[in-house]
Design an enzyme around this catalytic site. Structure first.
Site, mmCIF file in Angstrom:
data_model
loop_
_atom_site.group_PDB
_atom_site.id
_atom_site.type_symbol
_atom_site.label_atom_id
_atom_site.label_comp_id
_atom_site.label_asym_id
_atom_site.label_seq_id
_atom_site.Cartn_x
_atom_site.Cartn_y
_atom_site.Cartn_z
ATOM 1 N N GLU A 22 -0.389 -9.442 -0.250
ATOM 2 C CA GLU A 22 -1.806 -9.713 0.028
ATOM 3 C C GLU A 22 -2.643 -9.803 -1.251
ATOM 4 O O GLU A 22 -3.512 -10.650 -1.370
ATOM 5 C CB GLU A 22 -2.363 -8.631 0.960
ATOM 6 N N GLY A 73 0.676 -5.026 1.045
ATOM 7 C CA GLY A 73 -0.507 -5.165 0.184
ATOM 8 C C GLY A 73 -0.201 -5.889 -1.117
ATOM 9 O O GLY A 73 -1.103 -6.454 -1.741
ATOM 10 N N ALA A 84 0.869 -1.176 0.000
ATOM 11 C CA ALA A 84 0.000 0.000 0.000
ATOM 12 C C ALA A 84 0.906 1.225 0.000
ATOM 13 O O ALA A 84 2.067 1.154 0.414
ATOM 14 C CB ALA A 84 -0.890 -0.028 1.230
ATOM 15 N N GLU A 88 4.389 -5.008 7.689
ATOM 16 C CA GLU A 88 3.544 -4.011 8.354
ATOM 17 C C GLU A 88 3.900 -3.741 9.809
ATOM 18 O O GLU A 88 3.835 -2.602 10.261
ATOM 19 C CB GLU A 88 2.064 -4.427 8.263
HETATM 20 N N1 DAK Z 1 4.537 3.232 -0.940
HETATM 21 C C1 DAK Z 1 4.871 4.378 -1.599
HETATM 22 N N2 DAK Z 1 5.974 4.501 -2.357
HETATM 23 C C2 DAK Z 1 6.777 3.433 -2.480
HETATM 24 C C3 DAK Z 1 6.485 2.213 -1.837
HETATM 25 C C4 DAK Z 1 5.302 2.126 -1.039
HETATM 26 N N3 DAK Z 1 4.898 1.000 -0.428
HETATM 27 N N4 DAK Z 1 7.462 1.339 -2.125
HETATM 28 C C5 DAK Z 1 8.325 1.984 -2.926
HETATM 29 N N5 DAK Z 1 7.918 3.246 -3.131
HETATM 30 C C6 DAK Z 1 8.567 4.286 -3.940
HETATM 31 C C7 DAK Z 1 9.769 4.845 -3.188
HETATM 32 O O1 DAK Z 1 9.368 5.858 -2.280
HETATM 33 C C8 DAK Z 1 10.563 5.417 -4.330
HETATM 34 O O2 DAK Z 1 10.000 6.636 -4.739
HETATM 35 P P1 DAK Z 1 10.938 7.901 -5.133
HETATM 36 O O3 DAK Z 1 11.773 8.164 -3.940
HETATM 37 O O4 DAK Z 1 11.732 7.423 -6.312
HETATM 38 O O5 DAK Z 1 9.958 8.988 -5.460
HETATM 39 C C9 DAK Z 1 10.326 4.426 -5.463
HETATM 40 O O6 DAK Z 1 9.127 3.706 -5.089
HETATM 41 C C10 DAK Z 1 11.448 3.407 -5.584
HETATM 42 O O7 DAK Z 1 11.647 2.819 -4.307
HETATM 43 P P2 DAK Z 1 13.085 2.729 -3.616
HETATM 44 O O8 DAK Z 1 13.962 3.837 -4.040
HETATM 45 O O9 DAK Z 1 12.854 2.548 -2.156
HETATM 46 O O10 DAK Z 1 13.631 1.372 -4.275
HETATM 47 P P3 DAK Z 1 14.660 0.331 -3.631
HETATM 48 O O11 DAK Z 1 14.980 -0.614 -4.725
HETATM 49 O O12 DAK Z 1 15.766 1.007 -2.924
HETATM 50 O O13 DAK Z 1 13.801 -0.440 -2.519
HETATM 51 C C11 DAK Z 1 11.862 -1.624 -1.667
HETATM 52 C C12 DAK Z 1 12.688 -1.228 -2.920
HETATM 53 C C13 DAK Z 1 10.592 -2.320 -2.166
HETATM 54 C C14 DAK Z 1 12.658 -2.588 -0.807
HETATM 55 C C15 DAK Z 1 11.543 -0.333 -0.877
HETATM 56 O O14 DAK Z 1 10.957 0.621 -1.791
HETATM 57 C C16 DAK Z 1 10.563 -0.569 0.204
HETATM 58 O O15 DAK Z 1 10.909 -1.088 1.288
HETATM 59 N N6 DAK Z 1 9.311 -0.170 0.001
HETATM 60 C C17 DAK Z 1 8.262 -0.254 0.997
HETATM 61 C C18 DAK Z 1 7.801 -1.675 1.110
HETATM 62 C C19 DAK Z 1 6.769 -1.855 2.188
HETATM 63 O O16 DAK Z 1 7.052 -1.637 3.401
HETATM 64 N N7 DAK Z 1 5.575 -2.217 1.771
HETATM 65 C C20 DAK Z 1 4.495 -2.453 2.693
HETATM 66 C C21 DAK Z 1 3.692 -1.208 2.805
HETATM 67 S S1 DAK Z 1 2.515 -1.382 4.094
HETATM 68 C C22 DAK Z 1 -4.777 -1.245 5.536
HETATM 69 C C23 DAK Z 1 -4.739 -2.291 4.694
HETATM 70 C C24 DAK Z 1 -3.571 -2.643 4.100
HETATM 71 C C25 DAK Z 1 -2.409 -1.980 4.339
HETATM 72 C C26 DAK Z 1 -2.466 -0.894 5.130
HETATM 73 C C27 DAK Z 1 -3.645 -0.523 5.719
HETATM 74 N N8 DAK Z 1 -5.973 -0.859 6.235
HETATM 75 C C28 DAK Z 1 -6.969 -1.928 6.412
HETATM 76 C C29 DAK Z 1 -6.186 0.419 6.637
HETATM 77 C C30 DAK Z 1 -1.194 -2.373 3.717
HETATM 78 C C31 DAK Z 1 -0.026 -1.912 4.144
HETATM 79 C C32 DAK Z 1 1.192 -2.079 3.358
HETATM 80 O O17 DAK Z 1 1.225 -2.605 2.291
#
Ligand code: DAK
Length: 263
Positions: free
Chosen positions: A111, A108, A63, A131
């Protein structure tokens, strides 16, 4: 349309989440586009779907953390509902959906792949539920679907530790059915979808429903669900053609399944 592309190849539809600059992260716009694309699929002309992400690096990196970071409790709930509605729509679509996971499938992203019927991935794929490191729980069904797919112990380990796993480990624990090179992934996904599409569409749909609905109830109730869906296949052109071909003992003849007909 917007952040989600759709292509139709014969009986197979290919949905691509297309926001590669943010590694295909799911913000509310992507989720709305995805829902609209799914709603527009012609279910009379499509027998299987493939869901994938644009680019070579990521399926869906979760997400959108930027969008989520400022949400109030009420907004968080509303965001969660959009996601959950779309994911459940994928899971309960009458036709099978294959996730072709072409890179990161985090939060997400993991998921949404689990709301699909079958997951295959490329060798650079990474799965995880990070998360708890962000101060939230997996909220798009992760606590429920991961445990059902890989078992409670492994799901709890992945969710509590927030460790990511690579493609080979995802294969080992049964989260994906196969691992391919990046070049091979889409051709293999299309081949699998085409193989499903060759079979009697009413029977395939009834199998999906029987498996999904049966998993939510006791075995006694599940068997009744199966019986009804089995009976439902009879008197269809598919059943007559499929069994007729077998009885004709003509091996040169291919199964002539008819296009799906709404009964
Ligand atoms: N959200 C927004 N932007 C993201 C992103 C994300 N999840 N993942 C990557 N990006 C963006 C980065 O900010 C970056 O943008 P710029 O800086 O270039 O503008 C671009 O994508 C490239 O990412 P990186 O520069 O970080 O690339 P790397 O190769 O260095 O790293 C990575 C890749 C996938 C390891 C890293 O980007 C990363 O850790 N990303 C976050 C992964 C993560 O934690 N995903 C889980 C998110 S939490 C809910 C229901 C569901 C959910 C929430 C609430 N409710 C019921 C309310 C779900 C939650 C989630 O999914």
């Amino acid at each position: 349309m917007g952040f989600v592309d759709y292509e139709q190849e014969g009986y197979v539809g290919i949905i691509t989440i297309n926001r590669p600059k943010a590694l295909n992260a799911l913000n509310s716009e992507v989720l709305k586009d995805l829902e609209a694309v799914i709603d527009a699929v012609d279910l009379d002309a499509t027998r299987a779907l493939i869901l994938t992400g644009a680019g070579e690096k990521s399926f869906v990196a979760g997400a959108d953390i930027g969008e989520m970071s400022t949400l109030t409790k009420a907004e968080g709930e509303a965001f969660g509902k959009i996601g959950n509605d779309v994911f459940r729509k994928i899971e309960t679509l009458p036709i099978p959906v294959i996730a072709a996971v072409n890179g990161f499938a985090l939060g997400g992203g993991c998921e949404i792949s689990m709301s699909c019927d079958i997951r295959i991935c490329s060798d650079n794929a990474v799965f995880g539920q990070p998360e708890v490191g962000l101060g939230i729980t997996p909220g798009f069904g992760g606590t429920q679907r991961l445990a059902r797919i890989v078992g409670v112990g492994k799901a709890k380990e992945m969710i509590y530790t927030a460790f990511n796993i690579k493609a080979d480990e995802a294969y080992r624990i049964g989260l994906v059915n196969a691992v391919y090179t990046q070049e091979e992934l889409m051709p293999k996904a299309k081949k699998l979808a085409a193989r499903i599409a060759q079979n009697a569409p009413i029977a395939v749909r009834n199998c999906k429903k029987a498996i999904n609905d049966g998993l939510d109830v006791s075995m006694d109730e599940a068997i009744v669900i199966e019986e009804k869906l089995f009976g439902d296949c009879f008197e269809t052109e598919d059943q007559r053609a499929g069994m007729g071909n077998f009885l004709e003992k003509d091996k040169s003849k291919k199964l002539k399944v008819v296009p799906f007909q709404n009964k």
